[in-house]
Design a protein around this motif. Structure first.
Motif, PDB file in Angstrom:
ATOM      1  N   ARG A 199       0.850  -1.186   0.000  1.00  0.00           N
ATOM      2  CA  ARG A 199       0.000   0.000   0.000  1.00  0.00           C
ATOM      3  C   ARG A 199       0.892   1.245   0.000  1.00  0.00           C
ATOM      4  N   THR A 200       0.361   2.318  -0.551  1.00  0.00           N
ATOM      5  CA  THR A 200       1.163   3.547  -0.539  1.00  0.00           C
ATOM      6  C   THR A 200       1.279   4.125   0.877  1.00  0.00           C
ATOM      7  N   ARG A 201       0.472   3.624   1.812  1.00  0.00           N
ATOM      8  CA  ARG A 201       0.644   3.989   3.216  1.00  0.00           C
ATOM      9  C   ARG A 201       0.798   2.729   4.067  1.00  0.00           C
ATOM     10  N   GLY A 202       1.567   1.804   3.518  1.00  0.00           N
ATOM     11  CA  GLY A 202       1.789   0.530   4.202  1.00  0.00           C
ATOM     12  C   GLY A 202       2.500   0.699   5.535  1.00  0.00           C
ATOM     13  N   VAL A 203       3.495   1.590   5.579  1.00  0.00           N
ATOM     14  CA  VAL A 203       4.224   1.793   6.836  1.00  0.00           C
ATOM     15  C   VAL A 203       3.278   2.372   7.892  1.00  0.00           C
ATOM     16  N   TRP A 204       2.468   3.326   7.491  1.00  0.00           N
ATOM     17  CA  TRP A 204       1.530   3.922   8.452  1.00  0.00           C
ATOM     18  C   TRP A 204       0.567   2.872   8.985  1.00  0.00           C
TER      19      TRP A 204
END
Lengths: 81, 750
Positions: B341-346
């Motif tokens: 996901r483009t906000r996988g780390v979050w």
């Protein structure tokens, strides 16, 4: 011919019903219900794809099966072929 | 008893042994009678790390069974593991080197092939500099293989253009662990699965993708029906079989749900205030904030707000939060639905938040455990430093001290190691496409199938001087190669794999490599010699020599493996690091009293000390909720998600031997919800076209109540129908992992 074994785990209290269903499948031999809800199953299969299909069939088509866990496969005959 | 009955009895006895029952033959009797010798090994397929016993007779692998001594799988396997024997002798095994001549791949000698590789690489390096060459490796390679490649490319050639396919599957998990806990890889282990009372499964089809661990969850649920299993996933999967609650968000909109759960946990008093006080900091991602400011941040995330964002029932969010909060223990599991996901780390951070707020971390039955997809992504790549920004032993390239330490072990001047990180996977293949990278060595992986938005990269891969070391041919990548190098496969070589739970396990060599295949490590050492770097590699006579040098890179690090030399790994069922000495048993929970690195003096009575952080405190993040990079719109109204399914869904060939199993399952397919299908006049097995802004695929429709409405699911296995022609190559700015899991699409009946 490949020989494979697996443990079929059922919902509590449903092992005997599942066992009856498993016994209807050709080339499948069952070895009783153990430790509550574990059924020992041995399948004689022509190739590994059949095993995949068998495990998928058991999981998807027999009610109250929780998991199918393969444990052993002998493919000596196939190697020799 | 005839042979057939004997084999059946042996099979039944093996199954019985896995559940602790004696049946017919004792395993030792069966082995002696069958003439089979059994060897302890590890499955090669996924990141679970199942112990496998491999039966050898007359120099051939003839049988496989689960290793009942393994604490990972306790004798069970999944069907994928049974395929290994078939793979060893598959017709598609690459048996000899090949080089491209006049556009065609033709057989070559090893000398001819290696000379060509070395000559081309030397030519490119001398003419364009070291960054004009690159290496792309794999979470399926052994740690020893990745280590040699790392040493050659980063330490001798002098380029950090060194990546591996774990970038595509778990880089966000790495980013999550590093930012939250200050150190990569899980705090707990699989043991926690057996003691958890709540399982939160996010973006993971555990039943199909990690069936052995799913079986442990099933076992837990069977023993105690009060245990709750919560799933957050846009798609129903066989994992639902044991679920108590399934929250099905719109793909890409689940961050708000996790914040809303956190808000309920805080509001209703399920927090562990003592733990928060002692071991937690709060941050908005840029600066430290107070607990009160975090609470203020959460105010926006009412269940109703999150439910609206994700199109789910607010009551389900409340229920999930209460189950999680009220339970004394909880384990969260996730895979690609979170990471890709483009906000996988979050999203990883927000999962860890729940555990930190409630103190459900670092104690039995509690963990936030990222499941991994490949058998050695954790070991060889994360720990071994097999990416463009890291070095072995959880070191960073940008850290001068780290470069110095590794240069000393590699016996090279520190100036050999470029202080600037290399190109991450997408950037690397963009550089290939632009012609900036002119020679690429691919080992044990298939980027021409697995990269997102493939069309963008294929021509570049065709034009670059492409060397592929692989056990198989053809693959989508080997078809593009200029040189093919046949690699030894599982059981044809020895080495170590490190799995999800920080466990390193030894695999023996049991049979000779097929044809002219060679161990990847041997091929790389050969290349090093031909490039003129032989001196620093000549002491690697065996994989054990390589492992011993690698161990030095772990000494004193958070992933200390000094207590895991080959002789010990050959005896035990793997060891979980940190394991600093050969009498240390390995570590179940990090950052706690049982961890050999736990600094009691600094902890001063605290239950946990996160020693990867300067003050020993993990971080709860107030991350904004953000949707996917490419939301749906009027033109592309469906969210397309891709993923794995258990092998059987795409290999449904049946014979008549078991007639009731015959099912006409289509080949490459797209799943569509029945309500959407009815609206669009699409019937089951209709031919449809799935179109995104990047490409289109003709597929068979599978009308099934698995994806939620307005969502399509395409498995990505088929090489003739490459799902990645559709996917987007936007990536997480932190982890650089692409957003395979969500893009906008439309579907039309053909």
């Amino acid at each position: 011919m490949l020989i494979s074994s697996m443990i079929v785990k059922t919902r509590p209290g449903k092992a005997e019903t599942v066992l009856t269903q498993l016994q209807k499948i050709p080339r499948v031999t069952t070895y009783g219900v153990h430790r509550g809800n574990n059924i020992i199953v041995v399948a004689e299969i022509h190739d590994i794809k059949q095993l995949e299909n068998l495990t998928a069939f058991i999981m998807e088509s027999i009610d109250d099966v929780l998991s199918v866990s393969p444990t052993y496969i002998n493919f000596e005959d196939e190697i020799q072929e | 008893m005839d042979r057939r009955e004997f084999l059946k009895a042996t099979a039944a006895s093996a199954a019985a042994a896995s559940i602790g029952v004696d049946l017919f033959l004792k395993p030792s009797q069966a082995d002696a009678a069958a003439g089979v010798t059994w060897h302890k090994s590890v499955c090669r397929f996924c990141g679970v790390g199942c112990g496998m016993m491999v039966g050898v007779k007359d120099g051939k692998v003839v049988s496989v069974k689960g290793d009942k001594e393994s604490t990972v799988n306790r004798g069970f396997l999944c069907v994928k593991g049974f395929y290994l024997y078939k793979v060893i002798t598959a017709k598609s095994r690459l048996r000899y080197p090949m080089i491209r001549k006049n556009g065609k791949l033709v057989r070559a000698s090893w000398d001819e092939a290696m000379d060509l590789v070395a000559t081309k690489f030397r030519e490119v390096i001398d003419r364009y500099g070291p960054d004009a060459v690159a290496f792309y490796g794999s979470g399926q390679a052994e740690t020893e293989e990745t280590y040699i490649a790392n040493k050659l490319f980063k330490g001798h050639i002098g380029t950090n253009n060194f990546e591996g396919n774990p970038r595509l599957c778990m880089a966000s998990a790495v980013g999550g662990y590093l930012t939250t806990f200050g150190a990569d890889e899980p705090v707990g282990s699989y043991d926690d699965l057996d003691e958890a009372e709540v399982f939160l499964i996010v973006g993971s089809n555990t039943a199909e993708c990690h069936p052995v661990l799913f079986d442990r969850i099933v076992e837990r649920k069977t023993k105690d029906p009060h245990i709750k299993i919560i799933i957050i996933d846009p798609r129903k999967t066989p994992t639902d079989r044991v679920a108590d609650l399934h929250i099905q968000p719109i793909p890409g909109y689940d961050l708000a749900i996790l914040h809303a759960m956190a808000r309920i946990i805080v509001k209703e008093g399920y927090t562990d205030e003592q733990f928060i006080k002692e071991s937690v900091n709060f941050s908005d991602g840029k600066k430290k904030i107070s607990y009160e400011e975090y609470k203020q941040f959460l105010e926006k995330f009412t269940p109703e707000y999150a439910a609206k964002v994700a199109d789910v029932n607010p009551d389900d969010i409340v229920k999930a939060a209460r189950w999680f909060g009220q339970s004394p223990t909880a384990v969260t599991l996730w895979t690609m639905g979170v990471n890709q996901r483009t906000r996988g780390v979050w999203l990883n951070n927000l999962i860890h938040n729940l555990h930190l707020l409630t103190g459900k971390i670092g104690k039995p039955g509690c963990d936030s455990l990222s499941l991994t997809g490949q058998p050695n992504a954790c070991g060889g790549v994360r720990e071994g430093g097999g990416l463009a920004h890291i070095l072995p032993g959880h070191r960073k390239i940008v850290n001068p001290q780290h470069r110095k330490e590794i240069a000393a072990i590699w016996k090279v001047p520190v100036s050999n190691i470029n202080p600037k990180p290399g190109k991450h996977t997408i950037a690397l293949f963009e550089a290939v496409a632009k012609g900036e990278i002119k020679a690429l060595y691919v080992m044990c992986t298939n980027p021409a199938q697995s990269l997102p938005n493939l069309k963008k990269f294929l021509k570049g891969m065709k034009d670059v001087f492409l060397v592929v070391a692989d056990a198989f041919h053809p693959t989508e990548t080997t078809k593009l190669a200029d040189v093919l190098l046949p690699a030894a496969f599982w059981s044809e070589k020895e080495g170590v794999y490190g799995c999800t739970e920080r466990r390193s396990q030894y695999m023996p060599k049991l049979v000779e490599p097929l044809g002219e295949a060679r161990w990847d490590g041997d091929i790389l050492i050969d290349l090093a010699r031909r490039l003129g770097y032989g001196k620093n590699f000549e002491h690697f006579k065996t994989p054990e020599d390589v492992w011993n040098e690698y161990l030095l890179t772990t000494k004193g690090r958070d992933m200390d493996l000094m207590g895991a030399p080959y002789w010990r790994l050959k005896k035990v069922r793997g060891l979980r690091w940190p394991v600093p000495t050969t009498d240390h048993p390995g570590t179940r929970h990090r950052f706690t009293e049982g961890d050999p690195l736990f600094p009691k003096d600094k902890a001063k009575g605290r239950r946990m000390y996160f020693y990867g952080k300067p003050d020993g405190r993990a971080v709860v993040f107030a991350r904004p909720d953000k949707g996917p990079e490419e939301p749906t719109d009027a033109e592309y109204p469906f969210a397309l998600t891709t993923g794995r399914v258990l092998e059987h869904f795409h290999t449904m060939t049946m014979t008549g031997t078991v007639p009731q199993l015959v099912r006409a399952v289509p080949g490459p397919y797209v799943e569509i919800n029945p309500k959407d299908a009815a609206r669009l006049g699409i019937a089951d097995r209709d031919t449809v076209k799935v179109i995104t802004r990047r490409g289109e695929l003709e597929l068979t429709a599978r009308v099934i109540d698995r994806p939620r409405e307005k969502t399509l699911f395409v498995p990505w296995h088929w090489s003739e129908k490459l799902a990645n022609l559709l996917t987007i190559d936007a990536f997480d700015p932190g982890s650089k992992e692409p957003e395979y899991k969500v893009c906008a699409a439309k579907i039309v009946k053909v």
